[in-house]
Design a protein around this motif. Structure first.
Motif, PDB file in Angstrom:
ATOM      1  N   ALA A 148       0.593  -1.186  -0.026  1.00 22.48           N
ATOM      2  CA  ALA A 148      -0.049  -0.034   0.027  1.00 22.48           C
ATOM      3  C   ALA A 148       0.723   1.045  -0.063  1.00 22.48           C
ATOM      4  N   LEU A 149       1.828   1.268   0.737  1.00 22.33           N
ATOM      5  CA  LEU A 149       2.709   2.596   0.883  1.00 22.33           C
ATOM      6  C   LEU A 149       3.435   2.753  -0.655  1.00 22.33           C
ATOM      7  N   GLY A 150       3.921   1.451  -1.211  1.00 21.74           N
ATOM      8  CA  GLY A 150       4.396   1.780  -2.614  1.00 21.74           C
ATOM      9  C   GLY A 150       3.341   2.385  -3.354  1.00 21.74           C
ATOM     10  N   ILE A 151       2.152   1.825  -3.547  1.00 23.40           N
ATOM     11  CA  ILE A 151       1.265   2.310  -4.518  1.00 23.40           C
ATOM     12  C   ILE A 151       1.012   3.641  -4.302  1.00 23.40           C
ATOM     13  N   THR A 152       0.661   4.049  -2.738  1.00 23.85           N
ATOM     14  CA  THR A 152       0.385   5.427  -2.588  1.00 23.85           C
ATOM     15  C   THR A 152       1.679   6.557  -2.840  1.00 23.85           C
ATOM     16  N   LEU A 153       2.739   5.877  -2.728  1.00 15.86           N
ATOM     17  CA  LEU A 153       3.865   6.775  -2.943  1.00 15.86           C
ATOM     18  C   LEU A 153       4.026   7.090  -4.671  1.00 15.86           C
ATOM     19  N   GLY A 154       3.611   5.995  -5.448  1.00 15.98           N
ATOM     20  CA  GLY A 154       3.539   6.298  -6.771  1.00 15.98           C
ATOM     21  C   GLY A 154       2.492   7.232  -7.031  1.00 15.98           C
ATOM     22  N   LEU A 155       1.391   7.361  -6.246  1.00 19.34           N
ATOM     23  CA  LEU A 155       0.325   8.380  -6.537  1.00 19.34           C
ATOM     24  C   LEU A 155       0.962   9.792  -6.364  1.00 19.34           C
ATOM     25  N   PHE A 156       1.644   9.860  -5.251  1.00 21.72           N
ATOM     26  CA  PHE A 156       2.019  11.270  -4.828  1.00 21.72           C
ATOM     27  C   PHE A 156       3.074  11.663  -5.943  1.00 21.72           C
ATOM     28  N   VAL A 157       4.204  10.741  -6.514  1.00 19.80           N
ATOM     29  CA  VAL A 157       4.898  10.940  -7.318  1.00 19.80           C
ATOM     30  C   VAL A 157       4.278  11.612  -8.807  1.00 19.80           C
ATOM     31  N   TRP A 158       3.077  10.934  -9.090  1.00 18.68           N
ATOM     32  CA  TRP A 158       2.387  11.490 -10.232  1.00 18.68           C
ATOM     33  C   TRP A 158       1.549  12.606  -9.717  1.00 18.68           C
ATOM     34  N   GLY A 159       1.101  12.817  -8.744  1.00 19.25           N
ATOM     35  CA  GLY A 159       0.572  14.157  -8.255  1.00 19.25           C
ATOM     36  C   GLY A 159       1.853  15.155  -8.332  1.00 19.25           C
ATOM     37  N   LEU A 160       2.841  15.055  -7.941  1.00 19.20           N
ATOM     38  CA  LEU A 160       3.977  15.950  -7.746  1.00 19.20           C
ATOM     39  C   LEU A 160       4.465  16.149  -9.128  1.00 19.20           C
ATOM     40  N   CYS A 161       4.355  15.424 -10.158  1.00 19.13           N
ATOM     41  CA  CYS A 161       4.863  15.782 -11.898  1.00 19.13           C
ATOM     42  C   CYS A 161       3.506  16.485 -12.254  1.00 19.13           C
ATOM     43  N   ALA A 162       2.249  16.260 -11.932  1.00 23.11           N
ATOM     44  CA  ALA A 162       0.988  17.054 -12.429  1.00 23.11           C
ATOM     45  C   ALA A 162       1.193  18.322 -11.872  1.00 23.11           C
ATOM     46  N   ALA A 163       1.835  18.579 -10.667  1.00 25.05           N
ATOM     47  CA  ALA A 163       1.620  19.957 -10.047  1.00 25.05           C
ATOM     48  C   ALA A 163       2.635  20.749 -10.758  1.00 25.05           C
TER      49      ALA A 163
ATOM     50  N   THR B 278       1.205  24.657  -5.144  1.00 23.56           N
ATOM     51  CA  THR B 278       0.679  24.400  -3.765  1.00 23.56           C
ATOM     52  C   THR B 278      -0.766  23.639  -3.718  1.00 23.56           C
ATOM     53  N   PHE B 279      -1.736  24.112  -4.301  1.00 22.17           N
ATOM     54  CA  PHE B 279      -3.105  23.560  -4.142  1.00 22.17           C
ATOM     55  C   PHE B 279      -2.892  21.848  -4.762  1.00 22.17           C
ATOM     56  N   SER B 280      -2.346  21.875  -5.746  1.00 27.34           N
ATOM     57  CA  SER B 280      -1.999  20.689  -6.715  1.00 27.34           C
ATOM     58  C   SER B 280      -1.343  19.701  -5.732  1.00 27.34           C
ATOM     59  N   LEU B 281      -0.576  20.011  -5.051  1.00 29.98           N
ATOM     60  CA  LEU B 281       0.314  19.364  -4.026  1.00 29.98           C
ATOM     61  C   LEU B 281      -0.617  18.928  -2.853  1.00 29.98           C
TER      62      LEU B 281
END
Length: 212
Positions: free
Chosen positions: A45-60, A151-154
């Motif tokens: 679960a931590l690996g998956i959620t880290l992947g989600l945050f990386v994509w969110g970071l890239c989107a931001a 900031t809001f995207s993050l």
């Protein structure tokens, strides 16, 4: 109600529905926690959620916009991801486990299971370009005009990660009372094959996806 509060409330509701929809990540977390234990399930679960945050970071920072615009980049990530999912799925179908407990010769390898599942969960997300494109099309809909976009995207990406991790934690804890049943050899074998089918299906679906 201020625009920011309204945007956050709307995002939590929409992201909550998105999180609850069963998919590849849900199947992987459930299979990992039932076969290898709750600790390993949390690693996945931590690996998956880290992947989600990386994509969110890239989107931001607009990096996924480049992926969406670049046909070559999209195809490269798509085919690598599809091959990765397909390979894992086929392996689970052909060589399902017969027991949740490792045999003597597997004990040393089993100590690495948590890290292996963390890495597998992370790669499953990072090698799926549709996750990145989802973020870059989904997040902007909830960013108020007066807010700082990065900031809001993050913040929104962090909320998505928190919702996903909370849901996965509930799923993992729900497997504990069913431990005796889920650890039966036949159940373990069925879980591996079902998860294998899900991985193969998502791999094929990803391979057939066109750049939208």
């Amino acid at each position: 109600m201020s625009p920011i509060v309204l945007s956050l409330t709307s995002f939590v509701l929409a992201a909550g529905v998105f999180t609850l929809v069963p998919g590849l990540d849900t199947a992987f977390v459930l299979r990992t926690s039932t076969v290898s234990g709750t600790r390993t399930g949390f690693c996945a679960a931590l690996g998956i959620t880290l992947g989600l945050f990386v994509w969110g970071l890239c989107a931001a920072f607009g990096l996924t916009a480049l992926l969406a615009a670049s046909k070559l980049g999209f195809l490269a990530v798509k085919w690598i991801g599809a091959l990765y999912l397909f390979t894992i799925g086929v392996r689970l179908l052909v060589q399902p486990r017969h027991s949740a407990q490792p045999e003597e010769g597997e004990k040393r390898i089993n100590r690495q299971t948590g890290m292996q599942c963390f890495r597998q969960g992370l790669l499953t997300n990072l090698l799926n370009p549709k996750v990145g494109i989802f973020f870059i099309t989904f997040l902007p809909q909830f960013i108020p005009h007066e807010a700082n976009v990065v900031t809001f995207s993050l913040l929104l990406a962090g909320i998505q990660v928190l919702l996903t991790l909370t849901w996965f934690s509930l799923l993992i804890m729900m497997t504990a009372p069913l431990g005796a049943f889920l650890s039966r050899p036949r159940t373990v074998k069925v879980l591996d094959r079902v998860t294998g089918c899900v991985f193969v299906a998502f791999g094929l679906r990803l391979a057939l996806e066109r750049q939208g």
